[in-house]
Design a protein around this motif. Structure first.
Motif, short mmCIF file in Angstrom:
data_model
loop_
_atom_site.label_atom_id
_atom_site.label_comp_id
_atom_site.label_asym_id
_atom_site.label_seq_id
_atom_site.Cartn_x
_atom_site.Cartn_y
_atom_site.Cartn_z
N PRO A 1 0.66 -1.23 -0.14
CA PRO A 1 0.02 0.10 -0.23
C PRO A 1 0.79 1.24 -0.11
O PRO A 1 1.97 1.12 0.18
CB PRO A 1 -0.83 0.20 1.28
CG PRO A 1 0.13 -0.73 2.21
CD PRO A 1 0.89 -1.76 1.22
N ALA A 2 0.15 2.29 -0.42
CA ALA A 2 0.61 3.69 0.05
C ALA A 2 -0.52 4.59 0.51
O ALA A 2 -1.72 4.38 0.04
CB ALA A 2 1.23 4.35 -1.40
N VAL A 3 -0.25 5.56 1.40
CA VAL A 3 -1.14 6.48 1.72
C VAL A 3 -0.59 7.97 1.60
O VAL A 3 0.59 8.17 2.01
CB VAL A 3 -1.35 6.26 3.30
CG1 VAL A 3 -1.95 7.29 4.05
CG2 VAL A 3 -2.07 4.95 3.63
N VAL A 4 -1.51 8.56 0.98
CA VAL A 4 -1.29 9.90 0.66
C VAL A 4 -1.96 11.04 1.72
O VAL A 4 -3.49 10.69 1.51
CB VAL A 4 -1.56 10.63 -0.62
CG1 VAL A 4 -1.11 11.99 -0.78
CG2 VAL A 4 -0.73 9.56 -1.65
N HIS A 5 -1.43 11.49 2.60
CA HIS A 5 -2.29 12.54 3.43
C HIS A 5 -1.89 13.75 3.21
O HIS A 5 -0.66 14.19 3.59
CB HIS A 5 -1.89 11.97 4.88
CG HIS A 5 -2.60 13.01 5.96
ND1 HIS A 5 -1.83 13.13 6.87
CD2 HIS A 5 -3.59 13.56 6.35
CE1 HIS A 5 -2.58 14.08 7.74
NE2 HIS A 5 -3.66 14.27 7.27
N GLY B 1 -1.01 15.57 0.60
CA GLY B 1 -0.01 15.58 -0.33
C GLY B 1 1.12 14.90 0.41
O GLY B 1 2.25 14.76 -0.71
N ALA B 2 1.49 14.39 1.51
CA ALA B 2 2.51 13.58 2.07
C ALA B 2 2.28 12.05 1.63
O ALA B 2 1.25 11.48 1.94
CB ALA B 2 2.74 13.74 3.49
N VAL B 3 3.27 11.37 1.02
CA VAL B 3 3.31 10.12 0.70
C VAL B 3 3.78 9.27 1.87
O VAL B 3 5.03 9.70 2.33
CB VAL B 3 4.01 9.71 -0.65
CG1 VAL B 3 3.82 8.11 -0.80
CG2 VAL B 3 3.12 10.76 -1.57
N VAL B 4 3.35 8.09 2.38
CA VAL B 4 3.82 7.19 3.42
C VAL B 4 3.80 5.63 2.74
O VAL B 4 2.59 5.52 2.57
CB VAL B 4 3.04 7.37 4.53
CG1 VAL B 4 3.88 6.24 5.72
CG2 VAL B 4 3.06 8.79 5.27
N THR B 5 4.77 4.96 2.59
CA THR B 5 4.77 3.70 2.27
C THR B 5 5.28 2.93 3.41
O THR B 5 5.89 3.49 4.27
CB THR B 5 5.59 3.44 0.93
OG1 THR B 5 6.77 3.79 1.17
CG2 THR B 5 4.91 4.30 -0.23
N GLU B 6 5.29 1.64 3.28
CA GLU B 6 5.80 0.55 4.19
C GLU B 6 4.68 0.61 5.44
O GLU B 6 4.64 1.55 6.03
CB GLU B 6 7.06 0.90 4.60
CG GLU B 6 8.07 1.26 3.61
CD GLU B 6 8.10 0.33 2.50
OE1 GLU B 6 8.00 -1.14 2.52
OE2 GLU B 6 8.00 0.74 1.42
N CYS B 7 4.26 -0.60 5.68
CA CYS B 7 3.00 -0.85 6.62
C CYS B 7 3.51 -0.33 7.96
O CYS B 7 2.48 0.32 8.56
CB CYS B 7 2.64 -2.20 6.37
SG CYS B 7 1.67 -2.55 4.87
N ALA B 8 4.58 -0.83 8.31
CA ALA B 8 5.01 -0.33 9.79
C ALA B 8 4.71 1.30 9.85
O ALA B 8 4.39 1.82 10.88
CB ALA B 8 6.10 -0.78 10.26
N ALA B 9 5.43 1.91 8.75
CA ALA B 9 5.52 3.56 8.74
C ALA B 9 4.22 3.92 8.54
O ALA B 9 3.91 5.11 9.13
CB ALA B 9 6.26 3.75 7.48
N ILE B 10 3.25 3.49 7.93
CA ILE B 10 1.85 3.76 8.10
C ILE B 10 1.28 3.72 9.08
O ILE B 10 0.51 4.94 9.53
CB ILE B 10 1.18 3.20 6.69
CG1 ILE B 10 1.65 3.50 5.05
CG2 ILE B 10 -0.26 3.11 6.64
CD1 ILE B 10 1.29 2.55 4.15
N CYS B 11 1.30 2.78 9.77
CA CYS B 11 0.66 2.46 11.06
C CYS B 11 1.45 3.70 11.95
O CYS B 11 0.46 4.45 12.59
CB CYS B 11 1.02 1.28 11.89
SG CYS B 11 -0.07 0.03 10.71
N ALA B 12 2.50 3.81 12.30
CA ALA B 12 3.14 4.82 13.11
C ALA B 12 2.62 6.18 12.69
O ALA B 12 2.43 7.03 13.47
CB ALA B 12 4.70 4.60 13.27
#
Length: 210
Positions: A55-59, A61-72
Motif C-alpha cells: 500500500p501507499a497512503v497519501v495524507h 499531499g505527503a506520501v507514506v509507504t511501508e506498512c509499519a511506517a503507515i501505522c506509526a
C-alpha cells in the motif's frame, strides 16, 4: 482537499494492514484499488511509490509507504484516535513494531518460500532461527494484554496482522498464545469493517463467470 487521505491498495496484499489502521483512525479516506501487473508498475503509480507496490497512503499531499511506517504515521497524525504510545508504552511499541517489520517478516517470508538458513549462516540473518522467532513473538503478545501495554495501539494493528496471516497460511505456529491474541484483534469493529471492505473489493476484482 485539505487533510485528504487516499489509500492505494489491493485487497490481496499488505494493503489490508493499512486499511485496518485507517478504520481504527476513524477519519474519512478515499480508496484507490491498484491491480497487480502493469497498472502497478506504471510511471503514474510509481510517482507515488517508486517500488510499484502497495500500500501507499497519501495524507494532505505527503506520501507514506511501508506498512509499519503507515501505522506509526497515522497514529501520530491523528492523536485523538488514541493509537500512539504514551511515554510508558513507547519502548515496547517501537520494539515490537519494528521486530515485526524486520526479523519476523524475514522469517515468515523465508518459511513461505521454503528457504532454510543453514545453521552456520544464521548469524547473517536478522532472525537467526525460526523457533527462536516464534518464542520471541510469543513473548511480545503475552507480556501485557496488548503489545505495548494494557491497551490497544497501532503496534497491535501491525503485529496482529502478521499473526493473522501467519496462522491462516501456516507460516506461524498455531500456539494458544497467538490464537488468543488474534481473537482480541478480530473482535475489534474496525478490523471487521476493514475485512468486509477488502473482501468486497476482492470479489469485485474477480472476473465474471463464463
Amino acid at each position: 482537499m485539505a487533510d485528504e487521505i487516499v489509500l492505494y491498495t489491493n485487497p490481496m496484499s499488505r494493503g489490508r494492514i493499512a486499511r485496518w489502521m485507517l478504520e481504527e483512525v476513524g477519519r474519512p479516506y478515499r480508496t484507490e484499488i491498484v491491480p497487480f501487473g502493469p497498472t502497478m508498475k506504471t510511471a503514474e503509480y510509481r510517482a507515488t511509490n517508486p517500488l510499484g507496490k502497495v500500500p501507499a497512503v497519501v495524507h494532505d499531499g505527503a506520501v507514506v509507504t511501508e506498512c509499519a511506517a503507515i501505522c506509526a504515521y497515522l497514529a501520530d497524525a491523528f492523536p485523538d484516535a488514541g493509537l500512539a504510545p504514551t511515554a510508558a508504552e513507547r519502548a515496547d511499541y517501537y520494539r515490537w513494531m519494528f521486530f515485526a517489520a524486520g526479523p519476523l517478516e524475514q522469517a515468515l517470508v523465508n518459511r513461505a518460500l521454503g528457504v532454510e538458513v543453514p545453521a552456520d549462516k544464521r548469524g547473517m540473518v536478522g532472525y537467526g532461527a525460526y523457533d527462536t522467532m516464534m518464542d520471541t513473538l510469543e513473548t511480545a503478545v503475552t507480556r501485557h494484554a496488548f503489545v505495548a501495554g494494557d491497551r490497544f495501539t497501532a503496534a497491535d494493528v501491525y503485529v496482529g496482522s502478521h499473526i493473522g496471516w501467519g496462522l491462516r497460511f501456516g507460516s506461524i505456529e498455531a500456539r494458544p498464545a497467538f490464537e488468543a491474541y488474534l481473537a482480541k484483534m478480530t473482535a475489534r469493529p474496525a478490523w471487521q469493517r476493514a475485512n468486509a471492505l477488502d473482501d468486497a473489493a476482492m470479489a469485485a476484482l474477480q472476473p465474471p463467470p463464463a
